[in-house]
Motif scaffolding. Structure first.
Motif, PDB file in Angstrom:
ATOM      1  N   THR A 216      41.385  40.608  35.231  1.00 33.92           N
ATOM      2  CA  THR A 216      41.838  41.999  35.583  1.00 33.92           C
ATOM      3  C   THR A 216      42.056  42.755  34.109  1.00 33.92           C
ATOM      4  OG1 THR A 216      42.525  41.624  37.918  1.00 33.92           O
ATOM      5  CG2 THR A 216      43.190  43.733  36.668  1.00 33.92           C
ATOM      6  N   ASN A 217      42.809  41.826  33.379  1.00 32.30           N
ATOM      7  CA  ASN A 217      43.380  42.650  32.415  1.00 32.30           C
ATOM      8  C   ASN A 217      42.895  41.999  30.947  1.00 32.30           C
ATOM      9  OD1 ASN A 217      45.243  44.801  32.024  1.00 32.30           O
ATOM     10  ND2 ASN A 217      46.687  43.360  30.738  1.00 32.30           N
ATOM     11  N   SER A 227      39.403  47.198  32.264  1.00 34.22           N
ATOM     12  CA  SER A 227      40.332  46.621  31.757  1.00 34.22           C
ATOM     13  C   SER A 227      40.955  47.529  30.370  1.00 34.22           C
ATOM     14  CB  SER A 227      40.221  45.368  30.898  1.00 34.22           C
ATOM     15  OG  SER A 227      39.426  45.514  29.893  1.00 34.22           O
ATOM     16  N   SER A 284      48.000  43.967  26.758  1.00 33.23           N
ATOM     17  CA  SER A 284      46.861  42.973  26.393  1.00 33.23           C
ATOM     18  C   SER A 284      46.572  43.304  25.014  1.00 33.23           C
ATOM     19  CB  SER A 284      45.875  43.310  27.257  1.00 33.23           C
ATOM     20  OG  SER A 284      45.330  44.586  27.393  1.00 33.23           O
TER      21      SER A 284
END
Length: 294
Positions: A216-217, A227, A284
């Motif tokens: 997801t990230n 993302s 992230s």
């Protein structure tokens, strides 16, 4: 229909309040930040003149504040005294476990009910009504809060007594931070070995290294179009917030005497990231610090 006072209408709070309205509840809001008030007004949320005014006729009060000191001060200064007897206070900020328990004790002493219900899922989850809530409190108070939480979230877990929702949140975010760092380090290593990002993603996302931080990230542009890496690391969940949450984790680590070496290291790395340009970027984006470390 429940009358709800929602205090703290920032990036997370406002879409949560909007989802309560969509579910048929009457919501009155308040925030100290003019921009948040303007955004809430534009979204159709009536704004009270003060926190005390917002909670005066409410059945339920939801707070989403930056830190525990703000929660405790608001409870002590005006909210608990202004609320009707037996009002249910849902505390959805991310704060220390001992602060959550203090807030609970203050609410009970004032004749109210209280659960701590921190969230996971970020702004996207708040907007889509897919947040996860980790709830601490009595069985009866959890049952009373559940219909409102279900209007804002997809997964609601009763973690135990007062403060244990915050305990679950701090543990979850420590895992998330460590895994995000590990995924970032793996992509940097893969780059230097000559691996294409997509190739590494295709392997790890379907192998034993699979985790939310990659599927997801994903911290590099391309493999996961949604993302933050594809939006120049626009949060999402900002590095400053992750640093704050890891500070709470460090408090818990030290308070319990837990030997959590990876948790301590993650806290150090995110504190440094947030102190630089990472404070307002998605967490992230720490991959940029890792690339530059050498």
């Amino acid at each position: 229909m429940t009358r709800v006072a929602f205090l703290g209408l920032g990036h997370m709070g406002l879409p949560m309040a909007v989802n309560l309205v969509k579910a048929g509840h009457e919501v009155h809001g308040f925030d100290l930040v003019p921009a948040a008030i303007n955004a809430a007004t534009a979204a159709g949320i009536p704004i009270a003149s003060s926190g005390a005014d917002a909670v005066a006729e409410a059945d339920v009060v939801i707070t989403m504040f930056p830190a525990g000191r703000h929660v405790i001060a608001a409870y002590q200064d005006e909210l608990l005294a202004a609320a009707k007897p037996g009002t249910l206070f849902i505390e959805s900020s991310t704060i220390a476990v001992d602060e959550a328990r203090t807030a609970h004790e203050l609410a009970i002493a004032a004749g109210h009910r209280n659960v701590d219900a921190p969230v996971s899922g970020g702004v996207v989850g708040a907007e889509n009504g897919t947040l996860a809530f980790m709830v601490g409190g009595s069985d009866a108070d959890f049952a009373a809060a559940l219909p409102l939480l279900e209007a804002m979230g997809k997964r609601i877990v009763h973690c135990g007594g007062p403060g244990l929702g915050q305990a679950a949140k701090v543990c979850n975010n420590m895992v998330l931070a460590i895994s995000q760092i590990a995924v970032a380090e793996a992509f940097v290593l893969g780059e230097r070995l000559g691996l294409e990002h997509q190739a590494l993603f295709d392997v790890v996302s379907q192998a034993s290294g699979q985790c939310w931080a990659i599927t997801t990230n994903c911290p590099v542009p391309g493999p996961v179009p949604t993302s933050p890496a594809n939006r120049d690391y626009q949060p999402g969940f900002a590095g400053a917030l992750m640093a704050k949450d890891l500070g709470l984790a460090l408090q818990a680590i030290e308070g319990t005497g837990t030997d959590a070496k990876m948790g301590r290291l993650a806290q150090e790395l995110y504190a440094a990231f947030a102190a630089g340009e990472g404070g307002h970027r998605d967490f992230s984006g720490i991959i940029t610090d890792i690339r530059d470390a050498d």
